[in-house]
Scaffold this active site. Sequence first.
Site, PDB file in Angstrom:
ATOM      1  N   CYS A   3       0.878  -1.183   0.000  1.00 48.80           N
ATOM      2  CA  CYS A   3       0.000   0.000   0.000  1.00 48.80           C
ATOM      3  C   CYS A   3       0.910   1.226   0.000  1.00 48.80           C
ATOM      4  CB  CYS A   3      -0.887  -0.003   1.243  1.00 48.80           C
ATOM      5  SG  CYS A   3      -1.865   1.497   1.408  1.00 48.80           S
ATOM      6  N   CYS A  44      -6.316   0.758   7.185  1.00 45.00           N
ATOM      7  CA  CYS A  44      -6.929   1.841   6.407  1.00 45.00           C
ATOM      8  C   CYS A  44      -7.277   3.027   7.300  1.00 45.00           C
ATOM      9  CB  CYS A  44      -8.226   1.373   5.773  1.00 45.00           C
ATOM     10  SG  CYS A  44      -7.955   0.028   4.701  1.00 45.00           S
TER      11      CYS A  44
END
Length: 375
Positions: A111, A341
């Site tokens: 990510c 997240c």
Amino acid sequence: MVCCKAMTKQNILALSLTEMEVFVETLRLKKYRAKQIFSWIYKKGVNNIDEMTDLSKEDRATLCENATLSHLQIITRQKSTDGTEKFLLGLSDGNQIESVLIPEPKRLTLCISTQAGCTLDCTFCRTAEEKLKRNLKAEEIIGQVLTIQKETPDCRISNIVLMGMGEPLANLSAVTEALQRITSPGGLEISPRRITVSTAGLVPQIEAFLNGPVPANLSISLNATTDTVRNQIMPKVNRLYPIHTLLRALKKITLPKRRRVTFEYVLLRDINDSIEDARRLVRLTHGIRCKINLIPFNEFSSSPYRRPTDEQIKQFQTLLHDAGLTTTLRKSRGRDILAACGQLQGTTSTHINRNLNMAAPMGYQSPEPIAAQTD
Ligand code: SF4
């Protein structure tokens, strides 16, 4: 051979293949050297020019006189109990960004960030607390992949998600250039189908991205079913592009065959997780080839929001499934090191997230699709 006093030299990570060809020719080197240099950087992942042994000693010396190979520096590296790793990386101007490495049985996902801080101000996101420092350059976006790939020599990064710090479509030209090098045969050669770009919903840039040169996957952070709630949790972007403007634009775009958008939906307890919200979500997304990715909120100490209970999550997911929507539930990964997240922030805090009152197993992203009888 002493190599590379950095000052005015060209950082060759900043060059596309075409620019590299022009650059080597200005140094009176053969044009084909550009492809060789690219291969050393992206295929072999070298640390410096001296390691490019299929270039002659003279050519390497000339290159060293005029160029550098400036990789991002790792400042801290934290490992979660679930195997997820978070890297704090230093930029040349002192700014810092975070990237997260997520090992899974069949893939290794990275990510990456696209801005230092963020243009937008989503109130459920820790990055927003930082405000925007600046856009990342293409080489700083790619640099995260190159630097972290070196830390996992035995396992190749197979998937990339642009879901770290920043709004990728607010930095579209650098993101596009980075994705071209990440996907190109001469570059990292990662398939666009293994890359996902996540946006909060910048409408004109969505159209530009979908018509752009790299057919990577697109995820859109919807996160609410009314403008009242979306104005509260994603104020800046929803004031620019309210829900109906965003969905109307998506309904107008003809998606290539077999391609569909993913709507991300961060579930916030008692804010946007009601049965009525789920019903509205079904109505709002009707007519758009899509799937829904539910993200139970990942708590952090400075946030007022709470993660819904497992029961609330299940109820919401089941309603979408029963209505024929393909729904995936994102497992939170790395919550204990603030790597999940919405938890990223370019700071050196090795804060361990003690704010975990959920017994839920930690995990980041392995969508468990419940394939619905669509249409
Ligand atoms: S959720 Fe994404 S767009 Fe919103 S503030 Fe965080 S990083 Fe920026």
